[in-house]
Scaffold this motif. Structure first.
Motif, short mmCIF file in Angstrom:
data_model
loop_
_atom_site.label_atom_id
_atom_site.label_comp_id
_atom_site.label_asym_id
_atom_site.label_seq_id
_atom_site.Cartn_x
_atom_site.Cartn_y
_atom_site.Cartn_z
N ALA A 50 0.95 -1.03 -0.03
CA ALA A 50 -0.07 -0.10 -0.18
C ALA A 50 1.12 1.02 0.00
O ALA A 50 1.78 1.43 0.98
N SER A 51 0.99 2.11 -1.03
CA SER A 51 1.68 3.07 -1.10
C SER A 51 1.25 4.59 -0.32
O SER A 51 1.93 5.45 -0.06
N CYS A 52 0.09 4.48 0.00
CA CYS A 52 -0.74 5.70 0.68
C CYS A 52 -1.83 5.20 1.41
O CYS A 52 -2.15 4.14 1.07
N GLN A 53 -2.41 6.16 2.14
CA GLN A 53 -3.82 5.96 2.71
C GLN A 53 -4.67 6.97 1.93
O GLN A 53 -4.37 8.16 1.34
N SER A 54 -5.84 6.32 1.63
CA SER A 54 -6.98 7.38 0.88
C SER A 54 -8.10 7.10 1.40
O SER A 54 -8.54 5.82 1.80
N LYS A 55 -9.07 8.17 1.21
CA LYS A 55 -10.51 7.84 1.18
C LYS A 55 -11.38 8.14 -0.10
O LYS A 55 -12.42 8.04 0.11
N ARG A 69 -16.02 6.96 -2.62
CA ARG A 69 -16.43 7.60 -1.34
C ARG A 69 -17.60 6.79 -0.78
O ARG A 69 -18.56 7.41 -0.01
N GLY A 70 -17.51 5.60 -1.06
CA GLY A 70 -18.81 4.63 -0.18
C GLY A 70 -19.73 4.19 -1.13
O GLY A 70 -20.48 3.48 -1.05
N TYR A 87 -17.64 15.98 -8.43
CA TYR A 87 -17.70 16.71 -7.23
C TYR A 87 -17.51 15.66 -5.91
O TYR A 87 -16.80 16.24 -4.97
N LEU A 88 -18.09 14.58 -6.06
CA LEU A 88 -18.16 13.69 -4.91
C LEU A 88 -16.67 13.31 -4.68
O LEU A 88 -16.17 13.29 -3.55
N LEU A 89 -15.93 13.02 -5.74
CA LEU A 89 -14.60 12.34 -5.64
C LEU A 89 -13.49 13.88 -4.96
O LEU A 89 -12.84 13.52 -4.21
N LEU A 90 -13.84 15.03 -5.51
CA LEU A 90 -12.88 15.98 -5.32
C LEU A 90 -13.45 16.39 -3.61
O LEU A 90 -12.40 16.85 -2.72
#
Ligand code: CMC
Length: 427
Positions: A50-55, A69-70, A87-90
């Motif tokens: 895993a190269s990063c944490q992401s939401k 985003r779920g 918009y959701l992703l940003l």
């Protein structure tokens, strides 16, 4: 799982914390490994790293689940619009009507490109691949928009993000127009993001262009399906380029370059070329045999995925969209039948079953895009256009991550050990 992973190395007993996300596999935090042991981990292709944490995006490859985003990709593709997904992703949440209206107007205001950019296009050969043009022109944006290249200024980051998302359809359409020798069309901001792109691509200044709402919806859905996909090769490229502090336009150009490869975004073009080469259903067994032959480099393009070991949920939506587009345009394509039969045969073949190889997003996209009128060389450009949203969102997430560092993998060195230089006359 336990909260620590134990490692025994050169007589030392070490413990590494195990981190859990909201869903998905745990990760072992090995950041101190090198300092404590003088050893690295070896993981070519990052299959276990895993190269990063992401939401932003979650994929369960075994179950065939993709969430932004779920929200499941199927629900977004059916019920939302590409602007909503952007918009959701940003921003992390779906917009309300006012927020969506404002976002849409903001993106619309940035659709024009600097007039000098048209001159830049003219430096390319007419037969240049549109991905080569896209890569060059997007990289060149940093020479045109100096006021949005300071990555430490949050306001500049927002403007750069909006500019990239807004100008990508204009640049993509210009790349197409340039290749067919037609004049560029300025954006018409009374149209939707996707309608505007269709008009700039297929319209001509001499005639009014009417956007077909069914095609507009299909195209918008294709954009949604490509908007983001976790830490894939091009997204990781954008993050790696951005980790040095490079400006956002340069980072997205790097992502475009990576996406072009046939194992990644270039697979949609390769998949349609493959279907054309197969041509008729009776030739499918020959190609299945070639795909299984270890001595033949041929692979079924649009099949298999690093993460999905089940049906790619995007391929399901794509297959349905093919039928809608064909019904609207009152066309059929014998290649669609070849694709359907190829899928059926492969899904029942032990080779593909054992290796868990299923159709991916690219298997059916070429059939739809060519029915809409795009040449194969534009397929990956459309992927890049949509993926820009994901790249930009991931880049923003990285810049604001307190754990962010310059990306700098290490290696297992297998070259010669130190030796002395031998002068040319003695070699
Ligand atoms: N046809 C035939 N055999 C395949 C295929 C295929 N399309 N894909 C994988 N295999 C075999 C491969 O030969 C290997 O066999 P073995 O274990 O006997 O050596 C095994 O399956 C595992 O393959 P891999 O290459 O180790 O898997 P990977 O995770 O490194 O590669 C992939 C994933 C997508 C690059 C690969 O499946 C592939 O080349 N597919 C065709 C290209 C394609 O459709 N790419 C689009 C991906 S989706 C869009 C995107 O995200 O960009």
């Amino acid at each position: 799982m336990t909260d620590a992973a134990k490692l025994s190395l050169t007589g030392k007993e070490l413990e590494y914390p195990v981190m859990s996300g909201t869903i998905g596999p745990d990760v072992i935090d090995i950041r101190k490994l090198y300092a404590q042991t003088d050893a690295f981990t070896y993981d070519p292709g990052f299959t276990s790293t895993a190269s990063c944490q992401s939401k932003l995006t979650y994929i369960d490859g075994d179950q065939g689940i993709l969430l932004h985003r779920g929200y499941p990709i199927g629900e977004l593709a059916e019920q939302s619009s590409f602007m909503e997904v952007a918009y959701l992703l940003l921003n992390g949440e779906l917009p309300d009507a006012d927020q969506l209206g404002t976002f849409d107007r903001t993106i619309t205001r940035h659709t024009m490109v600097h007039e000098q950019l048209a001159t830049f296009f003219r430096g390319f050969r007419r037969d240049a691949h549109p991905m080569a043009i896209l890569c060059g022109v997007v990289g060149a944006l940093s020479a045109f928009y100096h006021d949005s290249t300071d990555i430490h200024d949050p306001a500049q980051r927002v403007i750069a993000s909006h500019r990239l998302i807004a100008k990508m359809p204009t640049i993509a359409a210009m790349a197409y127009k340039y290749s067919v020798g037609q004049p560029f069309l300025y954006p018409d901001n009374s149209l939707s993001y996707t309608g505007n792109f269709l008009r700039m691509t297929f319209g001509v200044p001499a005639e009014p262009y009417e956007v077909n709402p069914v095609i507009e919806r299909a195209m918008d859905r294709i954009f949604i399906l490509h908007a983001d996909h976790e830490q894939n090769a091009s997204t990781s490229t954008v993050r790696l380029a951005g980790s040095s502090g490079a400006n956002p336009f340069a980072c997205i150009a790097a992502g475009i370059a990576c996406l072009w490869g046939p194992a990644h975004g270039g697979a949609n073009e390769a998949a349609l070329n493959m279907l054309r080469e197969i041509g008729t259903p009776d030739r499918i067994p020959e190609y299945i045999a070639r795909a299984k032959d270890k001595n033949d480099p041929f692979r079924l393009m649009g099949f298999g995925h690093r993460v999905y070991k089940n049906y790619d949920p995007r391929a399901t939506v794509m297959q349905k969209t093919v039928r809608e587009v064909f019904a609207e345009l009152k066309v059929t394509d014998p290649l669609f039948d070849v694709a359907l039969q190829l899928e059926e045969i492969a899904l029942n073949d032990p080779y593909f079953v054992e290796k868990k190889l299923f159709p991916n997003v690219d298997f059916y996209s070429g059939v739809i895009l060519s029915a809409i009128g795009f040449p194969t060389s534009m397929f990956t450009v459309l992927f890049a256009l949509a993926r820009t949203v994901g790249w930009v969102a991931q880049w923003n997430e990285m810049i604001t991550d307190p754990d962010q560092k310059i990306g700098r993998p290490r290696q297992l060195y297998n070259g010669p050990t130190q030796r002395s230089y031998v002068p040319l006359t003695e070699r």
